[in-house]
Design a protein around this motif. Structure first.
Motif, mmCIF file in Angstrom:
data_model
loop_
_atom_site.group_PDB
_atom_site.id
_atom_site.type_symbol
_atom_site.label_atom_id
_atom_site.label_comp_id
_atom_site.label_asym_id
_atom_site.label_seq_id
_atom_site.Cartn_x
_atom_site.Cartn_y
_atom_site.Cartn_z
ATOM 1 N N HIS A 69 -12.994 -8.256 6.598
ATOM 2 C CA HIS A 69 -12.358 -7.305 6.467
ATOM 3 C C HIS A 69 -10.956 -7.415 7.635
ATOM 4 O O HIS A 69 -11.163 -8.264 8.422
ATOM 5 N N THR A 70 -9.883 -7.049 7.353
ATOM 6 C CA THR A 70 -8.861 -6.733 8.532
ATOM 7 C C THR A 70 -8.352 -5.363 8.764
ATOM 8 O O THR A 70 -8.780 -4.438 7.517
ATOM 9 N N ASP A 71 -7.576 -5.078 9.708
ATOM 10 C CA ASP A 71 -7.158 -3.996 9.935
ATOM 11 C C ASP A 71 -6.483 -3.118 8.634
ATOM 12 O O ASP A 71 -6.354 -1.983 8.826
ATOM 13 N N ALA A 72 -5.708 -4.157 8.107
ATOM 14 C CA ALA A 72 -4.896 -3.614 6.810
ATOM 15 C C ALA A 72 -5.733 -3.126 5.826
ATOM 16 O O ALA A 72 -5.319 -2.422 4.846
ATOM 17 N N ASP A 73 -6.806 -3.388 5.507
ATOM 18 C CA ASP A 73 -7.976 -3.014 4.337
ATOM 19 C C ASP A 73 -8.191 -1.489 4.496
ATOM 20 O O ASP A 73 -8.459 -1.024 5.657
ATOM 21 N N ARG A 74 -8.382 -0.997 3.083
ATOM 22 C CA ARG A 74 -8.577 0.391 3.226
ATOM 23 C C ARG A 74 -10.166 0.604 3.393
ATOM 24 O O ARG A 74 -11.077 -0.016 2.762
ATOM 25 N N ARG A 82 -16.277 6.278 -7.622
ATOM 26 C CA ARG A 82 -17.452 6.149 -7.928
ATOM 27 C C ARG A 82 -18.043 5.306 -6.639
ATOM 28 O O ARG A 82 -19.357 5.738 -6.304
ATOM 29 N N ALA A 83 -17.505 4.488 -6.116
ATOM 30 C CA ALA A 83 -17.962 3.714 -4.979
ATOM 31 C C ALA A 83 -18.340 4.570 -4.090
ATOM 32 O O ALA A 83 -18.938 4.323 -3.150
ATOM 33 N N ALA A 84 -17.425 5.575 -3.911
ATOM 34 C CA ALA A 84 -17.573 6.710 -2.445
ATOM 35 C C ALA A 84 -19.022 7.438 -2.526
ATOM 36 O O ALA A 84 -19.328 8.260 -1.707
ATOM 37 N N ASP A 85 -19.573 7.469 -3.913
ATOM 38 C CA ASP A 85 -20.777 8.318 -4.044
ATOM 39 C C ASP A 85 -22.024 7.513 -3.860
ATOM 40 O O ASP A 85 -22.257 6.574 -4.581
ATOM 41 N N PRO A 86 -22.777 7.921 -2.977
ATOM 42 C CA PRO A 86 -24.058 7.077 -2.577
ATOM 43 C C PRO A 86 -24.983 7.213 -3.460
ATOM 44 O O PRO A 86 -25.946 6.351 -3.430
ATOM 45 N N ALA A 87 -25.034 8.082 -4.577
ATOM 46 C CA ALA A 87 -25.971 8.187 -5.798
ATOM 47 C C ALA A 87 -25.744 7.391 -6.695
ATOM 48 O O ALA A 87 -26.513 7.011 -7.467
ATOM 49 N N VAL A 88 -24.480 6.809 -6.572
ATOM 50 C CA VAL A 88 -23.925 5.759 -7.667
ATOM 51 C C VAL A 88 -24.386 4.435 -7.288
ATOM 52 O O VAL A 88 -23.909 3.995 -6.175
ATOM 53 N N PRO A 89 -25.122 3.683 -7.963
ATOM 54 C CA PRO A 89 -25.464 2.187 -7.597
ATOM 55 C C PRO A 89 -24.060 1.539 -7.317
ATOM 56 O O PRO A 89 -23.298 1.706 -8.115
ATOM 57 N N LEU A 90 -23.911 0.816 -6.374
ATOM 58 C CA LEU A 90 -22.532 0.142 -6.078
ATOM 59 C C LEU A 90 -22.078 -0.707 -7.168
ATOM 60 O O LEU A 90 -20.842 -0.581 -7.553
ATOM 61 N N LEU A 100 -17.200 0.625 3.026
ATOM 62 C CA LEU A 100 -16.539 -0.173 2.253
ATOM 63 C C LEU A 100 -15.157 -0.714 2.681
ATOM 64 O O LEU A 100 -14.459 0.146 2.952
ATOM 65 N N TRP A 101 -14.735 -1.972 2.745
ATOM 66 C CA TRP A 101 -13.061 -2.301 2.878
ATOM 67 C C TRP A 101 -12.744 -2.946 1.653
ATOM 68 O O TRP A 101 -13.256 -3.611 1.028
ATOM 69 N N LEU A 102 -11.589 -2.126 1.181
ATOM 70 C CA LEU A 102 -10.956 -2.392 -0.220
ATOM 71 C C LEU A 102 -9.643 -2.963 -0.106
ATOM 72 O O LEU A 102 -8.973 -2.472 0.921
ATOM 73 N N ARG A 103 -9.256 -4.048 -0.750
ATOM 74 C CA ARG A 103 -7.858 -4.552 -0.705
ATOM 75 C C ARG A 103 -7.245 -4.536 -2.024
ATOM 76 O O ARG A 103 -7.764 -5.386 -2.930
ATOM 77 N N SER A 104 -6.360 -3.702 -2.332
ATOM 78 C CA SER A 104 -5.824 -3.454 -3.704
ATOM 79 C C SER A 104 -7.274 -3.009 -4.673
ATOM 80 O O SER A 104 -7.177 -3.474 -5.661
ATOM 81 N N ASP A 105 -8.090 -2.304 -4.059
ATOM 82 C CA ASP A 105 -9.477 -1.833 -4.819
ATOM 83 C C ASP A 105 -10.321 -3.018 -5.077
ATOM 84 O O ASP A 105 -11.377 -2.786 -5.605
ATOM 85 N N VAL A 106 -10.179 -4.114 -4.660
ATOM 86 C CA VAL A 106 -11.018 -5.193 -4.607
ATOM 87 C C VAL A 106 -11.991 -5.354 -3.260
ATOM 88 O O VAL A 106 -11.477 -4.860 -2.298
ATOM 89 N N LEU A 107 -13.371 -5.141 -3.545
ATOM 90 C CA LEU A 107 -14.145 -5.043 -2.635
ATOM 91 C C LEU A 107 -14.204 -6.567 -1.589
ATOM 92 O O LEU A 107 -14.276 -7.588 -1.995
ATOM 93 N N VAL A 108 -13.830 -6.515 -0.226
ATOM 94 C CA VAL A 108 -13.593 -7.693 0.314
ATOM 95 C C VAL A 108 -14.576 -7.782 1.666
ATOM 96 O O VAL A 108 -14.991 -8.673 2.229
ATOM 97 N N LEU A 156 -20.767 -8.596 -5.247
ATOM 98 C CA LEU A 156 -19.610 -8.135 -5.781
ATOM 99 C C LEU A 156 -18.425 -8.641 -4.844
ATOM 100 O O LEU A 156 -17.305 -9.269 -5.626
ATOM 101 N N ILE A 157 -18.459 -8.838 -3.666
ATOM 102 C CA ILE A 157 -17.517 -9.660 -3.033
ATOM 103 C C ILE A 157 -17.300 -10.938 -3.403
ATOM 104 O O ILE A 157 -16.219 -11.493 -3.560
ATOM 105 N N ASP A 158 -18.463 -11.650 -3.669
ATOM 106 C CA ASP A 158 -18.469 -13.106 -4.354
ATOM 107 C C ASP A 158 -17.522 -13.095 -5.408
ATOM 108 O O ASP A 158 -16.937 -14.144 -5.596
ATOM 109 N N ARG A 159 -17.657 -12.144 -6.172
ATOM 110 C CA ARG A 159 -17.024 -11.884 -7.675
ATOM 111 C C ARG A 159 -15.415 -11.506 -7.466
ATOM 112 O O ARG A 159 -14.721 -11.459 -8.551
ATOM 113 N N ALA A 160 -14.980 -11.111 -6.385
ATOM 114 C CA ALA A 160 -13.758 -10.444 -5.960
ATOM 115 C C ALA A 160 -13.663 -9.483 -7.043
ATOM 116 O O ALA A 160 -12.476 -9.202 -7.794
ATOM 117 N N THR A 161 -14.902 -8.396 -7.084
ATOM 118 C CA THR A 161 -14.585 -7.301 -7.874
ATOM 119 C C THR A 161 -13.818 -6.022 -7.521
ATOM 120 O O THR A 161 -14.041 -5.543 -6.194
#
Length: 402
Positions: free
Chosen positions: A332-337, A388-396, A352-360, A377-382
């Motif tokens: 990740h970088t400081d600019a990532d969400r 949904r990603a913020a909900d720990p009850a939802v599988p990532l 999680l760190w997202l870059r334009s909603d892509v998991l990095v 997911l990172i490997d596939r640039a998903t």
């Protein structure tokens, strides 16, 4: 860097380095069908061994050896322990004792050496098996231990020292544990782990030097210490390559191409001492973690045997500290969400760190399922659905948006 010819049956392969990367390179050559001569050179007097247990089982006294369970004789790999590389010329590896070892193909896997801190001469460093055994003998109940550096190795060593009954103080120059690796807001959460374990943590504290029985801080504070351990990082152990023609970066890391080939024909490199181009990260990476040593060691063997597959895995690291399993994947970088999956008040959590909603990148504490899914997911640039990603009850993996 030009294409290097594949090995032929008369070639002699020499691997320099007895850690994970070197061992995997030698093992990978044999598993890949290579039947030519293979020599594995290590500068320690031990058979090739694993390093992560040094700050855990070895310090705790659960193990005296972490040698790989590999039958080198059966594989036909010649071991040369206790031999330090001191120089390199094309086709010739120079070892201490005026020994010259000819090679047709060479793998550099000499790892990284711990950084010393000026003014702390005489402090312990924890890198080798002998380092761990020597320190273990000193970590007895009631001993006052000062650890300089609240990074991964500092946290692991502090954990073990407390289990052994030592009084532990950790000094960190940064504002929170793991400075540079994690945002201060996350490091601050980990500071509570030190307090819960009965460890004194002093952040924003620079060390001025040592005196008998004490560590002196820059602000004049004197910390009583029977033993001092310095863990402030490491640099590639490549000083012996001076004048060899091998291109290095400013940190001393060996510059390799996407197939782990160096600037010198017939020479590859793997593990902590390398800087490799990462297309997924858009920059060169120097990674000093176990998983990289494991994967790059296998990848360098495949490259030597003719594979064209570029080396660019998702960086991954794990640490056992204060009764928790901490895992990190990606970059990740400081600019990532930064997105919380759960809350910091939870016993286990993930960010999680997202870059334009892509998991990095992802960091998890006692949530291995999150981390395992995140790596894929990172490997596939998903791209993820942040809600949904913020909900720990939802599988990532179920938070994938595409």
């Amino acid at each position: 860097m030009g294409r290097v010819a594949e090995l032929n049956g008369t070639d002699r392969v020499v691997v320099v380095g007895g850690g994970m990367a070197g061992a995997q390179a030698a093992l990978g050559l044999r598993q890949g069908g290579w039947r030519g001569a293979v020599t594995l050179v290590g500068d320690e007097p031990h058979r090739p061994y694993d390093r992560p247990p040094l700050s855990k089982d070895v310090l705790l006294g659960k193990s005296d050896s972490t040698a790989f369970d590999i039958d080198w004789d059966h594989l036909g790999v010649e071991l040369l322990p206790g031999r330090r590389a001191v120089g390199l010329r094309p086709g010739l590896l120079q070892l201490d004792g005026s020994i010259e070892l000819p090679y047709d193909a060479l793998v550099i896997a000499t790892g990284a050496a711990p950084l010393a801190l000026p003014g702390t001469e005489g402090a312990h460093l924890l890198r080798t098996l002998d380092d761990a055994l020597a320190l273990r003998a000193l970590l007895t109940p009631g001993k006052r231990l000062v650890l300089v550096g609240a990074g991964w190795i500092g946290a692991e060593t502090a954990t073990v020292a407390r289990q052994l009954g030592c009084e532990v103080t950790v000094v960190e120059a940064g504002p929170a544990p793991l400075p540079g690796a994690l945002p201060a807001e996350l490091g601050a959460l980990m500071a509570a782990w030190y307090a819960d374990a009965g460890i004194v943590l002093r952040c924003g504290a620079a060390v001025a030097g040592l005196e008998p029985g004490a560590v002196l801080l820059a602000d004049g504070t004197r910390l009583d210490a029977d033993e001092v351990v310095v863990g402030i990082g490491a640099r590639p152990a490549t000083g012996w390559l001076a004048g060899s023609g091998i291109d290095l970066d400013p940190s001393g890391a060996v510059l390799v191409d996407e197939r782990l080939r160096t600037s010198l024909p017939g020479v590859w490199a793997a593990g902590d001492c390398t800087s490799y181009p990462s297309a997924r990260s858009g920059t060169r990476l120097t990674v000093q973690h176990w998983d990289h040593a494991l994967q790059s060691g296998s990848a360098v063997a495949a490259s030597m045997l003719g594979s064209d597959a570029p080396y660019d895995p998702v960086p991954y690291f794990w640490s056992e500290q204060f009764g928790r399993m901490v895992q990190y994947a990606g970059r990740h970088t400081d600019a990532d969400r930064l997105l919380w999956r759960g809350t910091p008040a939870d016993a286990d959590w993930t960010v999680l760190w997202l870059r334009s909603d892509v998991l990095v990148a992802a960091l998890s504490v006692d949530r291995p399922r999150d981390l395992n899914q995140a790596r894929r997911l990172i490997d596939r640039a998903t791209r993820l659905d942040p809600g949904r990603a913020a909900d720990p009850a939802v599988p990532l993996k179920a938070a994938a948006a595409d």
